[in-house]
Enzyme design. Structure first.
Site, short mmCIF file in Angstrom:
data_model
loop_
_atom_site.label_atom_id
_atom_site.label_comp_id
_atom_site.label_asym_id
_atom_site.label_seq_id
_atom_site.Cartn_x
_atom_site.Cartn_y
_atom_site.Cartn_z
N ALA A 53 -30.28 36.09 -13.58
CA ALA A 53 -30.86 35.58 -14.72
C ALA A 53 -32.34 35.92 -14.96
O ALA A 53 -32.82 35.76 -16.13
CB ALA A 53 -30.66 34.06 -14.59
N GLY A 54 -33.08 36.01 -14.00
CA GLY A 54 -34.17 36.36 -14.07
C GLY A 54 -35.28 35.23 -13.38
O GLY A 54 -36.54 35.25 -13.63
N LYS A 55 -35.07 34.65 -12.88
CA LYS A 55 -35.65 33.43 -12.16
C LYS A 55 -36.85 34.02 -11.18
O LYS A 55 -38.08 33.69 -11.29
CB LYS A 55 -34.83 32.72 -11.22
CG LYS A 55 -33.50 32.07 -11.87
CD LYS A 55 -32.70 31.19 -10.99
CE LYS A 55 -32.21 31.89 -9.70
NZ LYS A 55 -31.22 32.91 -10.16
N SER A 56 -36.68 34.96 -10.46
CA SER A 56 -37.66 35.35 -9.42
C SER A 56 -38.59 36.32 -10.23
O SER A 56 -39.90 36.26 -9.92
CB SER A 56 -36.95 36.26 -8.40
OG SER A 56 -36.07 35.65 -7.33
N THR A 69 1.02 -1.24 0.12
CA THR A 69 0.20 0.02 0.08
C THR A 69 0.88 1.25 -0.07
O THR A 69 2.03 1.26 0.56
CB THR A 69 -0.90 -0.20 1.10
OG1 THR A 69 -0.11 -0.09 2.35
CG2 THR A 69 -1.99 -1.15 1.23
N SER A 73 -27.35 33.96 -10.71
CA SER A 73 -28.13 35.23 -9.85
C SER A 73 -28.06 36.27 -11.32
O SER A 73 -27.26 36.56 -11.96
CB SER A 73 -26.89 35.71 -8.99
OG SER A 73 -27.30 36.74 -8.35
N SER A 131 -29.63 27.35 -6.90
CA SER A 131 -29.23 25.64 -6.54
C SER A 131 -28.28 25.27 -7.59
O SER A 131 -28.53 24.71 -8.73
CB SER A 131 -30.71 25.00 -6.96
OG SER A 131 -31.32 25.34 -7.89
#
Length: 630
Positions: free
Chosen positions: A472-475, A111, A470, A542
Site C-alpha cells: 500500500a505504501g506504508k513504509s 443439553t 502489503s 496489522s
C-alpha cells in the site's frame, strides 16, 4: 366473603407457601446423540402431571404426525421445541424445563449431545447440582459420553446419575447394564467422579423413571425420580462457604440512601457483622439487610438483597463484599482451564473481555500450556485452542479482581470470555490460582516521568500507527514523515514490520496467532517509546482491528494516531514491490493478508490516505500538518 371462598383462598395460600418452602434441584441431562435425553425429560414432565390439557392434546397430535413411536406418545417433542430439532431429530440448543413433585422443585436443562454443540452443554451445566449422563445400552460408553463427563467434572458437578437407557432394546440385560456401569466407573475415577448412581432405564417405556420396574428385578436401587427427590442440593454446601456478595447495582434513589444490591453466591450475613469490600480492602459493618419482603436480620446464599453499610465507602458494580474475617483473594494474573466455544480459534495475546461474577475486565490469554484429549486425558502441546477444545493457560487481566478458586466457589471462580468487537461469548473457564508474579511483581515508581521527558524534547509524544495492505505504501510514507519531522527538530523512531522481524520478532511466523503476538510486542515497545518522549512511527500491516484497538488502549486515546493507507488490493498487487502477491497466488506463501488471510480496515481512523489520489510526498505532508496542528 363466603366460607367456601375463604377456604379456597386459604388452600391456595397454603399451597403457594408449601411450594416456596420446597428445595430446588437443578440438573442436566447429557450424553451422546440419540441417547434419549429429551424423551427422558418429556417422560418426567408427563409423569409429574406438569402438562396442561392443551399441551397433552398437542403432544398426542404431534406424536401421530411424526409417527416415530408406533402410535405411542413421543415425549421428546415436549422438549425439542425448535423446528430444526424436530426436522433433524437432535437437540441443538439448551432447553430448560421446570417441574415439581410433592417433595421438591426441579429445573432441568436438556443439553445437546452432538459434539458440534459442546459449547451449549457448558451453558446448561454451569448452574447444575446433578448431571444425568445417558448411555444407550446398545452402544455403551462413547467418546461424547467421556467428553461430557470430563466437562461435568471441570464445571464442578460431583453427583452423577449414569442412566443406562433403552434397556428394553437389549432385553433388560443385567450383564449389559453391569458392563457399561463398570466401564464408566473406571473412566470416571480418572477424572475425580466417585459419587455415581447407576440406574437401568427405558425412558420411552417408563422403566425405573418414576417407579421401580418389574422388568429389572435384579436392580435394587431407587428410581430416577426417587434419587432426584432425595439427593442433597448444592445450596446446602454453599451455605457453609464464606460469605460472598458480588455487587450488581449501587442503589442510590436519594441522598439519604446508598445500598449495594446483588445475589449472595455463598454463605450468609447478619446485621452488624463486619465486612470487607474487594479489591479495595476497605472495611465497614452491615447497617441493614433489605430483601423483597422488607428488612431482615440475616440473609443466606441464593437470596437477592440490598446491603447498607455504616460507613461511606466507594463501591461500584463488580466489587465483592465479604465477611472481614474470610475475604477472597485479589490478583490480576491466573492459571485457568479454558473451554473455547467459538468457531474462530483463541489467539494468544489478542485482547478479549473477561466477565467474572459482575465484574468485566480486559484479558489476554497466553499460549496454552497444554490442551486435553478428553478420550485419553492426555496433555497435548497446543499453540491455540479451536472450538470445543479444552486447555490450561495463563490469563493476564488489565486490573486486579476479587476471586476464589473455582473448586471452592463457582460464582467467584468461573468466568466467560467475550469478543470485544462482536460481544459474543467465545469461551468459558475456571480459575485455578493466582500466579505468584501477580503478587510479587509491582510497578516501580520513577521520579522522571513521561511529562518531563516530553518537555525536554519540546514535543507531544505519540504513537503514529500506519496500517494497510502489503504494497500500500506504508513504509514509504512513514519514511517521508520521519524525514520531515526530523527536519523540524522532532525526536522520532520508526518501527517497520520487516525490520522488527529480523530481531525482536524473528521467532514468529505468519499464522493468526503469531500475527497477534507480533503486534502485541510492537505495541508494547511503541508505548515505551512514547513514554520516553518520542514520536513512535509504526508501519505494520496489522490486519486485525482487535490488535490495533489494543495498541490504542496502551498508548491512550490522546496519544494514538491511526493512519489508514487505503489502497485497493488490485493496485497493491500490481505494485507488488517484493513479489509477495505472486508467491501467495501460486500457493508458495500461506496466510498472506488480502489473499488467504483477512484484512479488517479501520472504521474511524484519525487520517485516511488514498494512495490512488495522493503521492507519497503529498500524503506525508498531510500527516505532518495534522500532527503539528493537533
Amino acid at each position: 366473603m363466603s366460607t367456601v371462598t375463604t377456604t379456597i383462598a386459604d388452600d391456595i395460600e397454603r399451597y403457594l407457601s408449601a411450594q416456596q418452602e420446597k428445595s430446588l434441584l437443578r440438573f442436566i441431562t447429557c450424553g451422546s446423540v440419540d441417547d434419549g435425553k429429551s424423551t427422558l425429560i418429556g417422560r418426567l414432565l408427563y409423569e409429574s402431571k406438569m402438562l396442561f390439557e392443551d399441551q397433552l392434546s398437542q403432544l398426542e397430535a404431534d406424536s401421530k404426525k411424526v409417527g416415530t413411536q408406533g402410535g405411542n406418545l413421543d415425549f421428546a417433542l415436549l422438549v425439542d421445541g425448535l423446528a430444526a430439532e424436530r426436522e433433524q431429530g437432535i437437540t441443538i440448543d439448551v432447553a430448560y424445563r421446570f417441574f415439581a413433585t410433592d417433595k421438591r422443585k426441579f429445573i432441568v436443562a436438556d443439553t445437546p449431545g452432538h459434539e458440534q454443540y459442546t459449547r451449549n452443554m457448558i451453558t446448561g451445566a454451569s448452574t447444575a447440582d446433578v448431571a444425568v449422563i445417558l448411555v444407550d445400552a446398545r452402544k455403551g460408553v462413547l467418546t461424547q459420553t467421556r467428553r461430557h463427563s470430563y466437562l461435568v467434572s471441570l464445571i464442578g458437578i460431583r453427583r452423577i446419575v449414569l442412566a443406562v437407557n433403552k434397556l428394553d432394546m437389549v432385553g433388560y440385560s443385567q450383564e449389559t447394564f453391569e458392563r457399561i456401569t463398570n466401564e464408566y466407573r473406571a473412566f470416571a475415577a480418572q477424572i475425580g467422579l466417585h459419587d455415581i448412581a447407576s440406574i437401568p432405564l427405558s425412558a420411552l417405556a417408563g422403566d425405573n423413571v418414576t417407579e421401580s420396574s418389574a422388568n429389572t428385578p435384579w436392580y435394587g436401587g431407587p428410581s430416577l425420580m426417587a434419587y432426584l427427590e432425595s439427593v442433597p442440593v448444592e445450596d446446602d454446601a454453599r451455605l457453609n462457604q464464606p460469605f460472598r456478595l458480588p455487587v450488581q447495582w449501587v442503589n442510590r434513589p436519594n441522598l439519604n440512601f446508598r445500598g449495594y444490591a446483588g445475589s449472595i453466591s455463598a454463605g450468609e450475613i447478619r446485621r452488624g457483622e463486619r465486612v470487607r469490600v474487594l479489591p479495595s480492602g476497605r472495611e465497614s459493618r452491615v447497617a441493614s439487610i433489605i430483601t423483597a419482603a422488607g428488612e431482615a436480620a440475616s440473609a443466606r446464599c441464593g437470596q437477592a438483597i440490598t446491603l447498607t453499610l455504616e460507613d461511606e465507602i466507594d463501591i461500584s458494580r463488580g466489587d465483592v463484599i465479604a465477611r472481614a474475617d474470610a475475604p477472597p483473594a485479589v490478583a490480576d494474573q491466573f492459571e485457568a482451564t479454558l473451554v473455547w466455544m467459538n468457531e474462530e480459534p483463541m489467539l494468544p495475546g489478542r485482547p478479549y473481555l473477561l466477565k467474572l461474577g459482575t465484574r468485566t475486565v480486559g484479558v489476554t490469554c497466553q499460549q496454552p500450556k497444554y490442551r486435553v484429549n478428553v478420550n485419553t486425558l492426555e496433555h497435548l502441546a497446543a499453540r491455540t485452542l479451536e472450538m470445543n477444545e479444552i486447555g490450561v493457560c495463563n490469563l493476564n487481566l488489565d486490573r486486579a479482581v476479587a476471586f476464589d478458586p473455582y473448586a471452592e466457589n463457582r460464582e467467584t471462580g468461573g468466568f466467560i470470555v467475550i469478543d470485544r468487537l462482536t460481544n459474543n461469548t467465545v469461551g468459558a473457564g475456571m480459575l485455578h490460582f493466582a500466579l505468584r508474579r501477580s503478587q510479587n511483581v509491582h510497578w516501580q515508581a520513577t521520579v522522571v516521568d513521561a511529562s518531563a521527558r516530553a518537555t525536554l524534547k519540546h514535543q507531544t509524544p505519540r504513537v503514529v500507527w500506519f496500517t494497510g495492505l502489503s504494497g500500500a505504501g506504508k513504509s514509504t510514507i512513514a519514511n517521508l514523515v520521519e524525514q520531515k519531522l526530523l527536519a523540524l527538530g522532532k525526536h522520532t523512531y520508526l518501527l517497520d514490520g520487516d525490520n522488527v522481524r529480523h530481531g525482536l520478532n524473528k521467532d514468529l511466523g505468519f499464522s493468526e496467532a503469531d500475527r497477534v503476538e507480533n503486534i502485541r510486542r510492537v505495541a508494547e515497545v511503541a508505548r515505551l517509546m512514547m513514554d520516553a518522549g518520542l514520536i513512535a512511527l509504526v508501519s505494520f500491516i496489522s490486519p486485525f482491528r482487535a490488535e490495533r484497538d489494543m495498541a490504542r488502549a496502551l498508548a491512550g486515546p490522546d496519544g494514538f494516531v491511526e493512519i489508514f493507507v487505503d489502497t485497493p488490493i488490485d493496485v497493491a498487487e500490481e505494485r507488488d514491490p517484493k513479489g509477495l502477491y505472486k508467491k501467495a497466488r501460486s500457493g508458495e506463501l500461506k496466510n498472506f493478508t488480502g489473499i488467504d488471510s483477512p484484512y479488517e480496515p479501520p472504521e474511524q481512523p484519525e487520517i485516511r490516505i488514498d494512495t490512488t489520489a495522493d503521492t507519497p510526498e503529498q500524503a506525508a505532508g498531510k500527516i505532518v500538518d495534522w500532527l503539528l496542528h493537533r
